[in-house]
Design an enzyme around this catalytic site. Structure first.
Site, PDB file in Angstrom:
ATOM      1  N   SER A 266      31.859  17.101   7.735  1.00 21.08           N
ATOM      2  CA  SER A 266      32.022  17.162   9.303  1.00 21.08           C
ATOM      3  C   SER A 266      31.393  17.777  10.192  1.00 21.08           C
ATOM      4  O   SER A 266      30.347  18.452   9.912  1.00 21.08           O
ATOM      5  CB  SER A 266      33.763  17.408   8.775  1.00 21.08           C
ATOM      6  OG  SER A 266      34.254  17.985  10.864  1.00 21.08           O
TER       7      SER A 266
ATOM      8  N   TYR B 137      41.094  22.684   6.781  1.00 19.72           N
ATOM      9  CA  TYR B 137      39.784  21.779   6.604  1.00 19.72           C
ATOM     10  C   TYR B 137      38.873  22.426   6.507  1.00 19.72           C
ATOM     11  O   TYR B 137      37.322  21.751   6.860  1.00 19.72           O
ATOM     12  CB  TYR B 137      40.474  20.615   7.287  1.00 19.72           C
ATOM     13  CG  TYR B 137      38.718  19.277   7.572  1.00 19.72           C
ATOM     14  CD1 TYR B 137      40.021  18.260   7.238  1.00 19.72           C
ATOM     15  CD2 TYR B 137      38.237  19.408   8.794  1.00 19.72           C
ATOM     16  CE1 TYR B 137      38.900  17.500   7.415  1.00 19.72           C
ATOM     17  CE2 TYR B 137      37.459  18.588   8.511  1.00 19.72           C
ATOM     18  CZ  TYR B 137      37.991  17.320   8.563  1.00 19.72           C
ATOM     19  OH  TYR B 137      37.236  16.637   8.267  1.00 19.72           O
TER      20      TYR B 137
HETATM   21  C1  BGC Z   1      37.896  15.569  11.726  1.00 15.36           C
HETATM   22  C2  BGC Z   1      39.360  14.675  12.337  1.00 15.36           C
HETATM   23  C3  BGC Z   1      38.489  15.516  14.341  1.00 15.36           C
HETATM   24  C4  BGC Z   1      37.036  15.186  14.128  1.00 15.36           C
HETATM   25  C5  BGC Z   1      35.942  15.975  15.135  1.00 15.36           C
HETATM   26  C6  BGC Z   1      36.694  15.612  11.777  1.00 15.36           C
HETATM   27  O1  BGC Z   1      36.423  15.775  10.420  1.00 15.36           O
HETATM   28  O2  BGC Z   1      38.424  14.611  10.287  1.00 15.36           O
HETATM   29  O3  BGC Z   1      40.183  14.778  13.163  1.00 15.36           O
HETATM   30  O4  BGC Z   1      38.610  14.366  15.325  1.00 15.36           O
HETATM   31  O5  BGC Z   1      36.027  15.954  12.682  1.00 15.36           O
HETATM   32  O6  BGC Z   1      36.740  17.093  15.585  1.00 15.36           O
END
Ligand code: BGC
Length: 269
Positions: free
Chosen positions: A154, A167
């Site tokens: 991410s 996360y």
């Molecule tokens: C998350 C999303 C978020 C995006 C940008 C992703 O990894 O799961 O919820 O919108 O990152 O912030």
């Protein structure tokens, strides 16, 4: 060779292939000729729908339930893919979730759930994949590599995210996990790469795009000025798994419309 069949004859496992980015990745790999195990944790119907889309287009796929954080279930998933397709050539570590909370209110369960699925799940699946790739070695008519592992990360592997520390920590962990195993596995002709999506329109971030005002606020963070689509990531995954990307290992490709470019600095600082 048709440009769409660059993964012909190869077998892939896509974790979390029943929804969002995983669904698009499973379909894109199948479109490129791969046979796909569509993994799901809970939603069998959604996984069956992905299998149907692939089969209707002339591809091969089947759905398989497995919680990627459970060692015995991961082993069973690899055994099922090997039984069905003979081997596994491509692993896409895509399964992931969010359990958001302010830091001081975050429960140990919220922390552990996210780390277990997002990070430990990638460890367990990659270990099984690497063992299979090393046992088999390169089969030249299929691919120049003995196997490919794609780690879904991410933008939050580099962008801190208040209210989402579990996360962000899991994704930061994926970055070093991916690079470390890439270094270890390269001599075995195994490629390991990361994909760092930005805001992609999927169920995981629905609150961020479901109303026009939320979407406008989100777009302030995206210089390219559109929300990403799952296919943006699916196409990248299919390319990274193919021999067109044979010299790429140990790096992360951002597919984020510029979200990681610190857009707040465009007219400030
Ligand atoms: C998350 C999303 C978020 C995006 C940008 C992703 O990894 O799961 O919820 O919108 O990152 O912030």
């Amino acid at each position: 060779m048709k440009t769409t069949q660059k993964l012909k004859g190869q077998a892939a496992i896509v974790t979390g292939g029943d929804s969002g980015i995983g669904r698009a990745v499973a379909i894109a790999l199948a479109d490129a000729g791969a046979k796909v195990l569509v993994n799901f944790a809970h939603n069998h119907d959604a996984a069956d729908e992905v299998v149907k889309i692939i089969k209707d287009a002339g591809g091969k796929a089947f759905a398989f339930q497995c919680d990627v954080s459970k060692e015995d279930e991961v082993k069973a998933m690899f055994a099922a893919a090997i039984k069905k397709y003979g081997t596994v050539d491509i692993l896409v570590n895509n399964a992931g979730l969010q359990k958001d909370s302010k830091f001081v209110d975050m429960t140990l369960e919220q922390w552990n759930t996210v780390i277990s699925i997002n990070l430990t799940g990638q460890f367990l699946c990659s270990r099984e994949a690497a063992k299979e790739f090393m046992k088999r070695g390169v089969v030249e008519k299929r691919s120049a590599a003995a196997g490919k592992i794609i780690c879904m990360s991410s933008v939050h592997e580099i962008i801190p995210w208040a209210g989402h520390v579990n996360y962000a920590a899991s994704k930061g962990g994926i970055s070093m996990f991916m690079k470390s195993i890439a270094q270890e596995l390269a001599p075995h002709k195994i490629r390991v790469v990361g994909i760092a999506p930005g805001a992609i329109q999927t169920p995981i971030n629905k609150p961020a795009w479901e109303t026009p005002s939320a979407l406008n606020k989100l777009l302030e963070l995206i210089p390219y000025n559109r929300i990403g689509q799952p296919q943006d990531v699916g196409k990248l995954a299919a390319w990274l798994a193919s021999d067109d990307a044979d010299y790429i290992t140990g790096t992360t490709i951002f597919v984020d419309g510029g979200m990681a470019l610190y857009p707040g600095f465009a007219d400030n600082g």
